[in-house]
Design a protein around this motif. Structure first.
Motif, mmCIF file in Angstrom:
data_model
loop_
_atom_site.group_PDB
_atom_site.id
_atom_site.type_symbol
_atom_site.label_atom_id
_atom_site.label_comp_id
_atom_site.label_asym_id
_atom_site.label_seq_id
_atom_site.Cartn_x
_atom_site.Cartn_y
_atom_site.Cartn_z
ATOM 1 N N PRO A 168 -3.038 -9.059 0.066
ATOM 2 C CA PRO A 168 -3.349 -8.865 -1.358
ATOM 3 C C PRO A 168 -2.239 -8.099 -2.089
ATOM 4 O O PRO A 168 -1.908 -8.413 -3.234
ATOM 5 N N ILE A 169 -1.627 -7.117 -1.418
ATOM 6 C CA ILE A 169 -0.540 -6.358 -2.054
ATOM 7 C C ILE A 169 0.643 -7.275 -2.343
ATOM 8 O O ILE A 169 1.237 -7.239 -3.405
ATOM 9 N N GLN A 170 0.966 -8.134 -1.381
ATOM 10 C CA GLN A 170 2.086 -9.065 -1.592
ATOM 11 C C GLN A 170 1.762 -10.060 -2.698
ATOM 12 O O GLN A 170 2.574 -10.319 -3.584
ATOM 13 N N GLU A 171 0.538 -10.590 -2.652
ATOM 14 C CA GLU A 171 0.143 -11.642 -3.593
ATOM 15 C C GLU A 171 0.251 -11.156 -5.048
ATOM 16 O O GLU A 171 0.781 -11.855 -5.915
ATOM 17 N N GLY A 398 -3.002 6.924 11.429
ATOM 18 C CA GLY A 398 -4.231 7.647 11.101
ATOM 19 C C GLY A 398 -4.100 8.460 9.822
ATOM 20 O O GLY A 398 -4.581 9.593 9.736
ATOM 21 N N ILE A 399 -3.404 7.883 8.845
ATOM 22 C CA ILE A 399 -3.231 8.572 7.557
ATOM 23 C C ILE A 399 -3.629 7.629 6.426
ATOM 24 O O ILE A 399 -4.030 6.493 6.672
ATOM 25 N N ASP A 400 -3.512 8.123 5.207
ATOM 26 C CA ASP A 400 -3.790 7.289 4.042
ATOM 27 C C ASP A 400 -2.511 7.271 3.206
ATOM 28 O O ASP A 400 -2.271 8.168 2.405
ATOM 29 N N VAL A 401 -1.658 6.260 3.454
ATOM 30 C CA VAL A 401 -0.357 6.205 2.775
ATOM 31 C C VAL A 401 -0.558 6.082 1.272
ATOM 32 O O VAL A 401 -1.344 5.259 0.806
ATOM 33 N N GLU A 402 0.142 6.920 0.551
ATOM 34 C CA GLU A 402 0.041 6.900 -0.899
ATOM 35 C C GLU A 402 0.738 5.654 -1.454
ATOM 36 O O GLU A 402 1.831 5.303 -1.015
ATOM 37 N N ILE A 403 0.086 4.999 -2.409
ATOM 38 C CA ILE A 403 0.663 3.802 -3.014
ATOM 39 C C ILE A 403 1.460 4.208 -4.250
ATOM 40 O O ILE A 403 0.911 4.783 -5.185
ATOM 41 N N PRO A 404 2.787 3.939 -4.244
ATOM 42 C CA PRO A 404 3.601 4.315 -5.404
ATOM 43 C C PRO A 404 3.089 3.627 -6.672
ATOM 44 O O PRO A 404 2.532 2.533 -6.611
ATOM 45 N N GLU A 405 3.330 4.289 -7.808
ATOM 46 C CA GLU A 405 2.774 3.810 -9.071
ATOM 47 C C GLU A 405 3.182 2.371 -9.390
ATOM 48 O O GLU A 405 2.364 1.577 -9.858
ATOM 49 N N ARG A 406 4.466 2.030 -9.123
ATOM 50 C CA ARG A 406 4.885 0.682 -9.526
ATOM 51 C C ARG A 406 4.205 -0.395 -8.689
ATOM 52 O O ARG A 406 4.027 -1.526 -9.140
ATOM 53 N N LEU A 407 3.802 -0.027 -7.470
ATOM 54 C CA LEU A 407 3.052 -0.982 -6.653
ATOM 55 C C LEU A 407 1.603 -1.054 -7.144
ATOM 56 O O LEU A 407 1.015 -2.128 -7.271
ATOM 57 N N ALA A 408 1.040 0.098 -7.465
ATOM 58 C CA ALA A 408 -0.333 0.143 -7.981
ATOM 59 C C ALA A 408 -0.446 -0.647 -9.286
ATOM 60 O O ALA A 408 -1.456 -1.319 -9.521
ATOM 61 N N ASN A 409 0.618 -0.599 -10.108
ATOM 62 C CA ASN A 409 0.591 -1.319 -11.378
ATOM 63 C C ASN A 409 0.460 -2.828 -11.202
ATOM 64 O O ASN A 409 -0.206 -3.499 -11.976
ATOM 65 N N PHE A 410 1.128 -3.356 -10.157
ATOM 66 C CA PHE A 410 0.974 -4.784 -9.875
ATOM 67 C C PHE A 410 -0.497 -5.092 -9.585
ATOM 68 O O PHE A 410 -1.020 -6.121 -9.965
#
Ligand SMILES: *Cc1c(COP(=O)(O)O)cnc(C)c1O
Length: 434
Positions: A168-171, A398-410
């Motif tokens: 889904p992130i790639q799409e 075993g972590i929760d990688v933070e999603i950078p803003e420009r990726l979240a914007n997509f």
């Protein structure tokens, strides 16, 4: 500058033709007839220069004969709207972070440069028609190409991808863009997408109707600009007094990225030696050991952008060193890692330094841990941001990688795609209506 084909059976091309065509008529890869050495003075002062200044100097050496200086300057500066910093991970191991571009992977540099150079050449053509770029993707290439070409006048991009088979992130990185980007969701697998693109290029009626080109990673305008950030990495290491015995380690799949580094070396970039880090797809590694190049079907791994069983740019490396195994092995060594080793590496690195590796960068890091000699300083490419592989990275560490803003914007955008069967007749009918 003239370009010849690695297969030696195609006519010599100029840069314009090499960029528009991508692949030579004999299906070989274009090579520049000369690699211009940069003057010693440039290396003596390189640490005082900015990334963009360095890149423009390197670009001029390759493209200066064929592109007006001002236009080339604009292309370089517009391409590099983000940094490629070098960051210390631990001891003498540094990472060249190539994920600060719009799609968080190194392919942004080549894709953005190519889009702008293609536009430059199209504008020079008499009564120029819109150019249509067709690209088949299993995930990452589509996003880099789509974003690289986004909003570039005179070019329309069709990204073909297999329905339900990209994350889904790639799409969202190529389906939410709109403008001059059309995402085509094919009811099939990646190979079906690739077959549709290949059939389109061979179809006379379609080529009569519209101007088609590819943005394949073998294009000289996509792979050569990748040399820019190796020169910059050298400069930034020299600034810190760490550049005397540099080892550059590149996680490799199709070998375009490392090939650009090797071109840089031919231009005089003082890198002592190179390491090509592979996942379980070990074709190049085996070539180094045996002198035999034996392509194999690709294996699926955690570092999926490196799942390549017949790396295209091997032909360029082979040609660059006069087909000499001895020359190649004197400069380049290899490494290969299983998925289990990649996971172990990611955990070890995170524990030792707090640095979050993605599965591709992990191969590079581990190859330096295993291969660095005393007195050497190693730089490996972090080819993608770990958040691009969030599910895997979260699970492994075993972590929760933070999603950078420009990726979240997509991910906030609305998906727009055209559904397509894997039947070429349907795809052709669709394109004929455009
Ligand atoms: C494409 C890609 C690679 C492989 O690069 P090549 O130039 O094909 O060797 C490595 N890592 C990531 C994240 C990629 O997207």
């Amino acid at each position: 500058m003239k370009y010849y084909s690695t297969n030696g059976k195609a006519p010599i091309a100029d840069l314009h033709k090499a960029v528009v065509k991508g692949l030579a008529e004999d299906r070989g890869l274009y090579m520049p007839e000369r690699i211009n050495k940069l003057p010693q003075e440039f290396f003596d002062n390189i640490e005082k220069m900015s990334f963009q200044e360095i890149a423009y100097t390197v670009a001029s050496a390759f493209f200066g004969e064929d592109v007006e200086p001002e236009a080339l300057h604009d292309i370089v500066y517009d391409t590099l709207q983000f940094d490629c910093p070098v960051v210390n991970v631990k001891d003498d191991i540094y990472t060249l972070e190539l994920f600060h571009g719009p799609t968080l992977a190194f392919k942004d540099v080549g894709a953005r440069f190519m889009a702008r150079l293609l536009q430059y050449f199209i504008k020079q053509e008499n009564n120029h028609k819109e150019v249509n770029v067709l690209v088949a993707t299993s995930g990452d290439t589509g996003s880099a190409v789509a974003n690289g070409f986004l909003g570039v006048d005179g070019i329309h991009v069709y990204v073909l991808y297999p329905k339900g088979k990209v994350s889904p992130i790639q799409e969202c990185q190529f389906t939410t863009l709109g403008k001059n980007i059309t995402a085509i969701e094919v009811d099939g697998v990646f190979d079906d997408c690739q077959a549709l693109v290949k059939n389109a290029f061979m179809d006379a009626e379609l080529n009569e109707h519209m101007k088609l080109t590819s943005a394949n990673s073998i294009n000289v305008a996509r792979f050569l600009p990748q040399a820019f950030y190796y020169f910059n990495a050298y400069a930034r290491m020299k600034e810190q007094g760490k550049a005397d015995n540099l080892v550059m380690c590149v996680p490799s799949g199709n070998f375009g990225n490392i090939c650009a580094a090797l071109f840089g070396h031919q231009m005089g970039l003082p890198i002592k030696r190179f390491i090509a880090a592979n996942n379980a797809n070990d074709i190049f590694y085996n070539y180094l050991q045996t002198g035999k190049y034996e392509p194999k079907p690709s294996k699926q791994t955690l570092a999926n952008a490196m799942d390549v069983g017949d790396p295209s740019n091997f032909a360029r490396i082979y040609d660059l060193y006069g087909k000499s195994h001895a020359k190649i092995t004197s400069l380049i060594s290899g490494a290969t890692y299983s998925d289990e080793q990649i996971k172990e590496t990611m955990r070890e690195c995170y524990k030792a330094s707090g640095y979050i590796l993605d599965p591709h960068g992990a191969c590079g890091y581990q190859a330096l841990v295993d291969g660095l000699q005393p007195g050497e300083v190693g730089v490996f490419c972090e080819t993608a941001h770990p958040a691009k592989f969030k599910e895997k990275v979260d699970e492994i560490l075993g972590i929760d990688v933070e999603i950078p803003e420009r990726l979240a914007n997509f991910m906030k955008g609305t998906k727009q795609s055209v559904e397509m069967s894997k039947d070429f007749a349907d795809f052709k009918a669709y394109l004929l209506k455009q």
